[in-house]
Scaffold this motif. Structure first.
Motif, PDB file in Angstrom:
ATOM      1  N   PHE A 116      -4.316  -1.886  -0.047  1.00  0.00           N
ATOM      2  CA  PHE A 116      -4.167  -1.607  -1.474  1.00  0.00           C
ATOM      3  C   PHE A 116      -2.996  -2.414  -2.037  1.00  0.00           C
ATOM      4  CE2 PHE A 116      -5.761   2.116   0.734  1.00  0.00           C
ATOM      5  CZ  PHE A 116      -6.943   2.377   0.038  1.00  0.00           C
ATOM      6  N   PRO A 117      -3.216  -3.110  -3.143  1.00  0.00           N
ATOM      7  CA  PRO A 117      -2.141  -3.933  -3.720  1.00  0.00           C
ATOM      8  C   PRO A 117      -0.879  -3.131  -4.027  1.00  0.00           C
ATOM      9  CG  PRO A 117      -4.248  -4.425  -4.768  1.00  0.00           C
ATOM     10  CD  PRO A 117      -4.476  -3.228  -3.898  1.00  0.00           C
ATOM     11  N   GLU A 118      -1.060  -1.885  -4.538  1.00  0.00           N
ATOM     12  CA  GLU A 118       0.118  -1.076  -4.872  1.00  0.00           C
ATOM     13  C   GLU A 118       0.874  -0.613  -3.636  1.00  0.00           C
ATOM     14  OE1 GLU A 118      -3.460   1.791  -5.023  1.00  0.00           O
ATOM     15  OE2 GLU A 118      -3.021  -0.337  -5.360  1.00  0.00           O
ATOM     16  N   GLY A 119       0.265  -0.775  -2.462  1.00  0.00           N
ATOM     17  CA  GLY A 119       0.941  -0.394  -1.227  1.00  0.00           C
ATOM     18  C   GLY A 119       2.016  -1.385  -0.810  1.00  0.00           C
ATOM     19  N   LYS A 120       1.955  -2.562  -1.395  1.00  0.00           N
ATOM     20  CA  LYS A 120       2.974  -3.572  -1.064  1.00  0.00           C
ATOM     21  C   LYS A 120       4.218  -3.352  -1.930  1.00  0.00           C
ATOM     22  CE  LYS A 120      -0.279  -7.051   0.573  1.00  0.00           C
ATOM     23  NZ  LYS A 120      -1.421  -6.113   0.644  1.00  0.00           N
ATOM     24  N   SER A 121       4.772  -2.161  -1.789  1.00  0.00           N
ATOM     25  CA  SER A 121       5.994  -1.815  -2.509  1.00  0.00           C
ATOM     26  C   SER A 121       7.144  -1.762  -1.520  1.00  0.00           C
ATOM     27  CB  SER A 121       5.838  -0.464  -3.210  1.00  0.00           C
ATOM     28  OG  SER A 121       5.843   0.598  -2.268  1.00  0.00           O
ATOM     29  N   ALA A 122       8.340  -1.944  -2.031  1.00  0.00           N
ATOM     30  CA  ALA A 122       9.514  -1.972  -1.158  1.00  0.00           C
ATOM     31  C   ALA A 122       9.669  -0.659  -0.396  1.00  0.00           C
ATOM     32  CB  ALA A 122      10.763  -2.245  -1.991  1.00  0.00           C
TER      33      ALA A 122
END
Length: 540
Positions: A116-122
Motif C-alpha cells: 500500500f502506498p500509504e504504508g511507506k510512511s516514516a
C-alpha cells in the motif's frame, strides 16, 4: 533512601499550570519547553512492593486467559484486515502480534509497507525496523529505518519515527552488550534519536505522552532524577492498563529508582511493569527474568527458577532473540540460588532439566534465524562473529548446568544415606517403589518440553503423519499435545538419536524405546529412510 515526591490533586495541578505555568526545565538542544508543575507524593515501602508482587502472582494464575484474550484480539483484527485491506489495518495486526510472535508481526508490517502506498510512511517503516531488530536482523533494521527517514514527516510522525529509532538502537545495544565499542555506538545513536524527537516537537505536542516519556528519559540521562521521576510517573499514571507506554514508563522508573539506590521502589515499578505486560498478553516481555533475578538475590531459588522458566518460554514463543539471550545472562544467579535452596530436594533438578531443554531449543531457534538470514543475503560478517560468541555462551551455560547436576545428584545420594542411617530405609523404599513422585515430575518435564518443541515445530504431527501409512498415523488423545511416539521422534529431530539417551530422557528402558522405534519404522511409507526423513523436517 525512599523516593519521595509531593502529590497534588490533578485539578489543582491544572489550575497551577494555567495560572503560573511554572517552568521546571529547559528543553533539549536550544529549545525551551515547559513541564507541567506537579509533584508526586508516593513513598514506596516494602509492603507496597509485596502488594504488587501478590498482584503479579494472581495475574500469573490468569496468564492463559490473558493470552487467549490477546489471541482473540489478533484474530478479530486479522478478519477485519482481510475484509478491509489497507496499510493501517495491516499495521494494526502487526502491532497486535508484537510481543506475541515477532515473525508474524513482521509479515503484516511488510504487507503494510510493500502493498500500500500509504504504508511507506516514516512511522510504519520505523516500527518495522524495530521488529527486525527484535528478530536479530540488524542490517535490515537500519536499512528500513534510514529508508523511512527519506519520507516527509509531520511533527507527530517525526516523534513516532525517532521514538522507534531509539527503541531499535537500544535493542541492538543490548544484543551487543559484550562488545563494548558496538554497544556504545548503538547507545549513542539511541540518544541522538531521543534528542531529535525532542527537537521535532512543536508547542502543541509537548503534552503528548511520547514526548514526556522521552523528556523524562533525557532528564534521567542528565542526572536530574527529580524532574525525570515527575514526568515518568505522570506518563505511567495517565496511560491505561495494558498500554505499551505504561510498561515503558514503569521499566524506566524501576531503572531510575535503582540509580537512586531505592531497592523497594525499583522492585515496585519493575513488578508494575510486569503486571502491565501480563494484562496486555505480552508473552515476550523480559521483565519476568528480572523478577527471577531479584528472587535469586533474596535467596528464593525455587521461585526464581519458576519465573526464569516462564520468561524463557515467553521469549521462545515470541521469537525475541534479545530476550532469549538476556535470559541466558540471568541464568548463573538463578542456578546459584536454586542450588543452595534445593540441595536436599528430590525433584529440584527436574525443573532445571526442563530449562536445559528450553535453552537447547532457544539455540536451535536462534541458529535457524541466522541461517535464514544467510539464505536471504541479509547476514553480515558482524553477525557471523556474534553467532560464534552465542555458541560459546551457551556451551558455557550447559557445562555449568551439567556440573550443577552432578553435584546435586551426589547430594541426593547423601540425603538417601541419611534416611537409611536414621532407620528410615522403609520410607525411602516406599518412595522409590511407588514411582508416584517420579511420574509427577516427568509429567511436568514433558509439559515444558512439549510446549517449547511445538513452538519451533507447530506442525510436527502433520509432517510426521505424512511419512506414515494412513492406517499407521499417530493420533493424539483429547488434551494431548504430544505422546511417547512423537517425543521419541522429537528428540531424534533435535539430534538425540542414541536409544539409551532417549530412554534416560523419557524414563523408559532401552528395550522399550527400541520397540517404539521399530514399530514406528514398520508404519512408515519408506521404512529405510523414515528416520532420516524425520531429521529433515523443517521448523515452520
Amino acid at each position: 533512601m525512599s523516593y519521595v515526591f509531593v502529590m497534588k490533586h490533578r485539578c489543582v495541578q491544572r489550575c497551577l499550570y494555567c495560572v503560573c505555568c511554572l517552568i521546571l526545565g529547559a528543553c533539549i538542544v536550544g529549545t525551551v519547553g515547559t513541564v507541567r508543575a506537579f509533584a508526586i507524593d508516593i513513598k514506596i515501602s516494602r509492603a507496597d512492593a509485596d502488594s504488587v508482587f501478590a498482584r503479579m502472582q494472581g495475574l500469573l494464575l490468569q496468564r492463559e486467559r490473558l493470552l487467549e484474550n490477546r489471541d482473540e484480539k489478533v484474530v478479530s483484527l486479522k478478519r477485519y484486515a482481510h475484509a478491509n485491506p489497507s496499510a493501517e489495518s495491516m499495521r494494526a495486526v502487526g502491532a497486535a502480534y508484537d510481543g506475541v510472535n515477532v515473525d508474524s508481526a513482521i509479515r503484516y508490517y511488510e504487507r503494510a509497507v510493500h502493498d500500500f502506498p500509504e504504508g511507506k510512511s516514516a512511522a510504519i517503516m520505523a516500527e518495522l525496523a524495530v521488529l527486525f531488530s527484535k528478530s536479530g536482523r540488524y542490517a535490515d533494521a537500519e536499512e528500513m529505518f534510514f529508508k523511512g527517514g527519506m519520507h516527509e514527516q509531520t511533527a507527530e510522525e517525526a516523534m513516532a519515527y525517532y521514538d522507534a529509532g531509539g527503541r531499535m538502537y537500544r535493542i541492538m545495544g543490548r544484543f551487543f552488550s559484550n562488545v563494548p565499542e558496538k554497544a556504545s555506538r548503538y547507545r549513542q545513536e539511541a540518544d541522538r534519536c531521543r534528542r531529535a524527537l525532542l527537537e521535532a516537537v512543536d508547542d502543541d505536542g509537548r503534552d503528548n505522552p511520547l514526548y514526556r516519556l522521552a523528556l523524562g528519559e533525557e532528564y534521567m540521562a542528565r542526572g536530574d532524577y527529580q524532574k525525570a521521576g515527575a514526568l515518568l510517573i505522570d506518563v505511567f499514571e495517565s496511560e491505561s492498563q495494558g498500554s505499551a507506554l505504561r510498561s515503558r514508563a514503569a521499566y524506566l522508573l524501576s531503572e531510575l529508582m535503582g540509580k537512586m539506590s531505592d531497592r523497594d521502589a525499583s522492585a515496585y515499578y519493575l513488578l508494575k511493569a510486569v503486571n502491565n505486560d501480563l494484562i496486555a498478553g505480552d508473552s515476550g516481555s523480559g521483565g519476568l527474568c528480572r523478577v527471577g533475578a531479584l528472587m535469586a538475590e533474596n535467596g528464593s531459588g525455587h521461585e526464581a527458577a519458576r519465573y526464569y522458566e516462564m520468561a524463557l518460554d515467553g521469549a521462545l514463543k515470541s521469537g525475541n532473540v534479545v530476550n532469549i539471550l538476556e535470559a541466558a545472562a540471568y541464568m548463573p544467579a538463578v542456578i546459584d540460588s536454586y542450588h543452595e535452596k534445593t540441595a536436599d530436594s528430590r525433584g529440584g533438578w527436574w525443573i532445571m532439566a526442563a530449562v536445559i531443554i528450553m535453552l537447547s531449543l532457544a539455540v536451535i531457534a536462534i541458529a535457524w534465524r541466522w541461517r535464514h538470514a544467510v539464505k536471504g543475503g541479509q547476514k553480515s560478517n558482524e553477525s557471523l562473529s556474534r553467532i560464534n560468541q552465542m555458541r560459546e555462551v551457551y556451551l558455557n551455560r550447559f557445562m555449568e548446568l551439567c556440573a550443577v547436576y552432578v553435584e546435586r545428584l551426589s547430594r541426593f545420594a547423601m540425603y538417601v544415606d541419611r534416611k537409611i542411617s536414621s532407620g528410615k530405609a522403609d520410607e525411602v523404599s516406599r518412595m522409590i517403589k511407588s514411582g508416584k513422585f517420579g511420574n509427577e515430575q516427568s509429567g511436568d518435564f514433558f509439559a515444558v518440553f512439549d510446549a517449547a518443541f511445538l513452538n519451533l515445530y507447530p506442525d510436527f504431527l502433520e509432517r510426521v503423519n505424512e511419512l506414515l501409512q494412513p492406517e499407521g498415523a499417530i493420533e493424539l488423545k483429547e488434551g494431548e499435545h504430544m505422546n511417547t511416539d512423537l517425543r521419541i521422534l522429537a528428540f531424534m529431530r533435535l539430534g538425540i538419536d542414541d536409544t539409551s539417551r532417549i530412554a534416560q530422557m523419557l524414563n523408559y528402558s532401552v528395550n522399550t524405546i527400541y520397540a517404539y522405534r521399530t514399530r514406528l519404522r514398520q508404519r512408515a511409507l519408506d521404512k529405510d529412510t523414515f528416520e532420516a526423513d524425520v531429521m529433515n523436517i523443517r521448523s515452520s
